[in-house]
Design a protein around this motif. Structure first.
Motif, PDB file in Angstrom:
ATOM      1  N   THR A  67      -5.211  -3.624   1.034  1.00  0.00           N
ATOM      2  CA  THR A  67      -3.799  -3.688   1.285  1.00  0.00           C
ATOM      3  C   THR A  67      -3.480  -5.249   1.544  1.00  0.00           C
ATOM      4  O   THR A  67      -4.142  -6.042   2.124  1.00  0.00           O
ATOM      5  N   ALA A 126      -0.078  -6.037   1.070  1.00  0.00           N
ATOM      6  CA  ALA A 126       1.194  -6.610   1.730  1.00  0.00           C
ATOM      7  C   ALA A 126       1.709  -5.159   2.772  1.00  0.00           C
ATOM      8  O   ALA A 126       1.337  -4.142   1.962  1.00  0.00           O
ATOM      9  N   PHE A 142       4.848  -3.164   3.634  1.00  0.00           N
ATOM     10  CA  PHE A 142       6.435  -3.032   3.211  1.00  0.00           C
ATOM     11  C   PHE A 142       6.932  -2.351   4.613  1.00  0.00           C
ATOM     12  O   PHE A 142       6.767  -1.082   4.720  1.00  0.00           O
ATOM     13  N   ARG A 171       8.852  -1.044  -4.091  1.00  0.00           N
ATOM     14  CA  ARG A 171       7.514  -0.966  -3.492  1.00  0.00           C
ATOM     15  C   ARG A 171       6.470  -0.701  -4.415  1.00  0.00           C
ATOM     16  O   ARG A 171       5.437  -1.412  -4.824  1.00  0.00           O
ATOM     17  N   GLU A 214       3.802  -3.087  -6.207  1.00  0.00           N
ATOM     18  CA  GLU A 214       2.350  -3.256  -6.316  1.00  0.00           C
ATOM     19  C   GLU A 214       1.688  -3.275  -7.677  1.00  0.00           C
ATOM     20  O   GLU A 214       0.642  -4.065  -7.719  1.00  0.00           O
ATOM     21  N   GLU A 246      -3.024  -3.192  -2.831  1.00  0.00           N
ATOM     22  CA  GLU A 246      -1.816  -2.255  -2.779  1.00  0.00           C
ATOM     23  C   GLU A 246      -0.846  -2.810  -1.636  1.00  0.00           C
ATOM     24  O   GLU A 246      -1.222  -3.716  -1.078  1.00  0.00           O
ATOM     25  N   VAL A 247       0.405  -2.320  -1.882  1.00  0.00           N
ATOM     26  CA  VAL A 247       1.417  -2.839  -0.983  1.00  0.00           C
ATOM     27  C   VAL A 247       1.666  -1.452  -0.216  1.00  0.00           C
ATOM     28  O   VAL A 247       2.024  -0.321  -0.758  1.00  0.00           O
ATOM     29  N   GLN A 249       3.055   1.114   2.105  1.00  0.00           N
ATOM     30  CA  GLN A 249       4.174   2.007   2.603  1.00  0.00           C
ATOM     31  C   GLN A 249       3.778   3.218   3.449  1.00  0.00           C
ATOM     32  O   GLN A 249       3.038   3.958   2.877  1.00  0.00           O
ATOM     33  N   SER A 299      -3.317  -6.800   6.467  1.00  0.00           N
ATOM     34  CA  SER A 299      -2.291  -7.324   5.261  1.00  0.00           C
ATOM     35  C   SER A 299      -2.294  -8.927   5.199  1.00  0.00           C
ATOM     36  O   SER A 299      -2.204  -9.331   6.347  1.00  0.00           O
ATOM     37  N   ILE A 320       3.774 -13.662  -4.288  1.00  0.00           N
ATOM     38  CA  ILE A 320       2.731 -13.363  -3.360  1.00  0.00           C
ATOM     39  C   ILE A 320       1.291 -13.919  -3.864  1.00  0.00           C
ATOM     40  O   ILE A 320       0.317 -14.189  -3.089  1.00  0.00           O
TER      41      ILE A 320
END
Length: 166
Positions: free
Chosen positions: A3, A5, A7, A25, A29, A42-43, A45, A67, A160
Protein backbone atom coordinates in the motif's frame (compact mmCIF):
# COMPACT_ATOMS: atom_id res chain seq x y z
CA UNK A 1 0.54 -5.84 -2.72
CA UNK A 2 2.24 -2.90 -1.02
CA UNK A 3 0.00 0.00 0.00
CA UNK A 4 1.53 3.28 -1.15
CA UNK A 5 -1.51 5.48 -0.48
CA UNK A 6 -4.69 5.37 1.55
CA UNK A 7 -7.76 6.75 -0.28
CA UNK A 8 -10.02 8.27 2.40
CA UNK A 9 -13.48 9.30 1.20
CA UNK A 10 -17.16 9.39 2.14
CA UNK A 11 -19.01 6.58 0.37
CA UNK A 12 -21.98 8.89 -0.17
CA UNK A 13 -19.77 11.07 -2.40
CA UNK A 14 -18.76 8.04 -4.47
CA UNK A 15 -22.40 6.98 -4.86
CA UNK A 16 -23.57 10.51 -5.74
CA UNK A 17 -20.92 10.70 -8.48
CA UNK A 18 -21.87 7.28 -9.96
CA UNK A 19 -18.68 5.66 -8.68
CA UNK A 20 -16.35 8.32 -10.07
CA UNK A 21 -14.20 8.37 -6.92
CA UNK A 22 -13.61 4.62 -7.18
CA UNK A 23 -12.70 5.04 -10.86
CA UNK A 24 -10.26 7.82 -9.96
CA UNK A 25 -8.66 5.60 -7.31
CA UNK A 26 -8.28 2.70 -9.74
CA UNK A 27 -6.78 4.92 -12.45
CA UNK A 28 -4.43 6.52 -9.90
CA UNK A 29 -3.24 3.08 -8.82
CA UNK A 30 -2.43 2.02 -12.39
CA UNK A 31 -0.69 5.34 -13.07
CA UNK A 32 1.43 4.98 -9.91
CA UNK A 33 2.38 1.47 -11.04
CA UNK A 34 3.29 2.78 -14.50
CA UNK A 35 5.42 5.69 -13.21
CA UNK A 36 7.19 3.53 -10.63
CA UNK A 37 7.53 0.33 -12.65
CA UNK A 38 6.27 -1.53 -9.56
CA UNK A 39 3.12 -3.55 -10.25
CA UNK A 40 2.67 -4.45 -6.57
CA UNK A 41 1.90 -0.86 -5.45
CA UNK A 42 -1.71 -0.21 -4.53
CA UNK A 43 -3.91 2.69 -3.50
CA UNK A 44 -6.01 1.30 -0.67
CA UNK A 45 -9.79 1.71 -0.86
CA UNK A 46 -12.03 0.03 1.68
CA UNK A 47 -14.54 -1.37 -0.81
CA UNK A 48 -11.78 -2.93 -2.90
CA UNK A 49 -9.25 -4.03 -0.28
CA UNK A 50 -11.23 -5.38 2.67
CA UNK A 51 -12.20 -9.00 2.15
CA UNK A 52 -15.20 -10.82 3.65
CA UNK A 53 -14.20 -12.08 7.09
CA UNK A 54 -11.55 -9.37 7.63
CA UNK A 55 -11.74 -7.39 10.83
CA UNK A 56 -12.41 -4.17 8.97
CA UNK A 57 -11.33 -1.68 11.66
CA UNK A 58 -8.00 -3.47 12.10
CA UNK A 59 -7.57 -3.71 8.32
CA UNK A 60 -8.19 0.05 7.94
CA UNK A 61 -5.72 0.87 10.73
CA UNK A 62 -3.07 -1.41 9.24
CA UNK A 63 -3.56 0.15 5.79
CA UNK A 64 -3.27 3.67 7.19
CA UNK A 65 -0.19 2.75 9.21
CA UNK A 66 1.41 1.08 6.18
CA UNK A 67 0.67 3.83 3.68
CA UNK A 68 3.29 6.31 2.56
CA UNK A 69 0.58 8.82 1.51
CA UNK A 70 -2.87 9.80 2.73
CA UNK A 71 -5.37 11.06 0.13
CA UNK A 72 -8.50 12.50 1.77
CA UNK A 73 -11.24 13.36 -0.72
CA UNK A 74 -12.57 16.64 0.63
CA UNK A 75 -16.30 17.33 0.46
CA UNK A 76 -18.88 18.62 2.95
CA UNK A 77 -19.71 14.97 3.77
CA UNK A 78 -16.08 14.07 4.56
CA UNK A 79 -15.87 15.95 7.86
CA UNK A 80 -19.32 14.78 9.01
CA UNK A 81 -18.48 11.08 8.71
CA UNK A 82 -17.00 9.48 11.86
CA UNK A 83 -15.06 6.91 9.80
CA UNK A 84 -13.40 9.62 7.69
CA UNK A 85 -12.53 11.61 10.78
CA UNK A 86 -11.00 8.52 12.47
CA UNK A 87 -8.90 7.77 9.39
CA UNK A 88 -7.59 11.33 9.26
CA UNK A 89 -6.95 11.45 13.03
CA UNK A 90 -5.03 8.16 12.83
CA UNK A 91 -2.86 9.46 9.99
CA UNK A 92 -2.18 12.77 11.72
CA UNK A 93 -1.22 10.98 14.95
CA UNK A 94 1.36 8.95 13.05
CA UNK A 95 2.86 11.78 11.02
CA UNK A 96 3.59 14.95 12.95
CA UNK A 97 6.61 16.60 11.34
CA UNK A 98 6.28 19.16 8.55
CA UNK A 99 8.16 16.84 6.18
CA UNK A 100 5.83 13.94 6.97
CA UNK A 101 2.79 16.16 6.51
CA UNK A 102 3.83 16.62 2.84
CA UNK A 103 2.56 13.09 2.40
CA UNK A 104 -1.02 14.24 2.94
CA UNK A 105 -2.45 15.23 -0.43
CA UNK A 106 -6.05 16.40 -0.08
CA UNK A 107 -8.21 16.00 -3.18
CA UNK A 108 -10.87 18.71 -3.22
CA UNK A 109 -13.94 17.17 -4.87
CA UNK A 110 -16.60 19.66 -3.76
CA UNK A 111 -16.35 23.16 -2.31
CA UNK A 112 -16.76 23.40 1.45
CA UNK A 113 -19.03 25.90 3.18
CA UNK A 114 -17.21 28.85 4.74
CA UNK A 115 -15.29 27.92 7.87
CA UNK A 116 -16.46 29.17 11.26
CA UNK A 117 -14.12 31.97 12.34
CA UNK A 118 -15.51 32.32 15.87
CA UNK A 119 -12.80 30.08 17.30
CA UNK A 120 -14.94 26.94 17.48
CA UNK A 121 -13.97 25.74 14.00
CA UNK A 122 -13.35 22.06 13.44
CA UNK A 123 -9.62 21.45 14.12
CA UNK A 124 -9.40 18.61 11.56
CA UNK A 125 -10.89 20.79 8.87
CA UNK A 126 -8.56 23.65 9.80
CA UNK A 127 -5.57 21.30 9.52
CA UNK A 128 -6.61 20.04 6.08
CA UNK A 129 -7.46 23.52 4.81
CA UNK A 130 -3.90 24.56 5.70
CA UNK A 131 -2.49 21.99 3.23
CA UNK A 132 -2.31 22.61 -0.52
CA UNK A 133 -4.86 20.43 -2.26
CA UNK A 134 -5.38 18.91 -5.69
CA UNK A 135 -8.51 20.51 -7.14
CA UNK A 136 -10.85 18.00 -8.79
CA UNK A 137 -14.03 20.08 -8.36
CA UNK A 138 -14.35 20.63 -12.11
CA UNK A 139 -14.49 16.87 -12.70
CA UNK A 140 -17.32 15.91 -10.33
CA UNK A 141 -19.82 15.44 -13.15
CA UNK A 142 -17.52 13.51 -15.48
CA UNK A 143 -18.83 10.16 -16.58
CA UNK A 144 -15.48 8.91 -17.86
CA UNK A 145 -11.80 9.37 -17.10
CA UNK A 146 -10.96 10.81 -20.51
CA UNK A 147 -9.40 14.18 -21.21
CA UNK A 148 -8.30 16.64 -18.52
CA UNK A 149 -9.26 14.40 -15.60
CA UNK A 150 -7.01 11.64 -16.91
CA UNK A 151 -4.11 14.09 -17.19
CA UNK A 152 -4.72 15.34 -13.61
CA UNK A 153 -4.74 11.77 -12.25
CA UNK A 154 -1.50 11.08 -14.08
CA UNK A 155 0.06 14.26 -12.63
CA UNK A 156 -1.03 13.21 -9.14
CA UNK A 157 0.60 9.80 -9.63
CA UNK A 158 3.79 11.49 -10.78
CA UNK A 159 3.74 13.75 -7.69
CA UNK A 160 3.32 10.75 -5.37
CA UNK A 161 6.21 8.88 -6.98
CA UNK A 162 8.47 11.95 -6.86
CA UNK A 163 7.66 12.62 -3.18
CA UNK A 164 8.15 8.96 -2.37
CA UNK A 165 11.72 9.17 -3.68
CA UNK A 166 12.56 12.18 -1.50
Amino acid sequence: MQTIAFFSYARHDDMSSSGLLSKIRMKLETEIQAYSGEAELEVFQDTDDIEPGDEWEERLRDAIDGSAFFLPVITPFYFSRPACRRELETWLANYKSAEERKRIIPIKFLPLPKIDTSGSADPLRKTIEGIQFEDFTDFRHNTSLRGRISVRISELAELIISRRAS
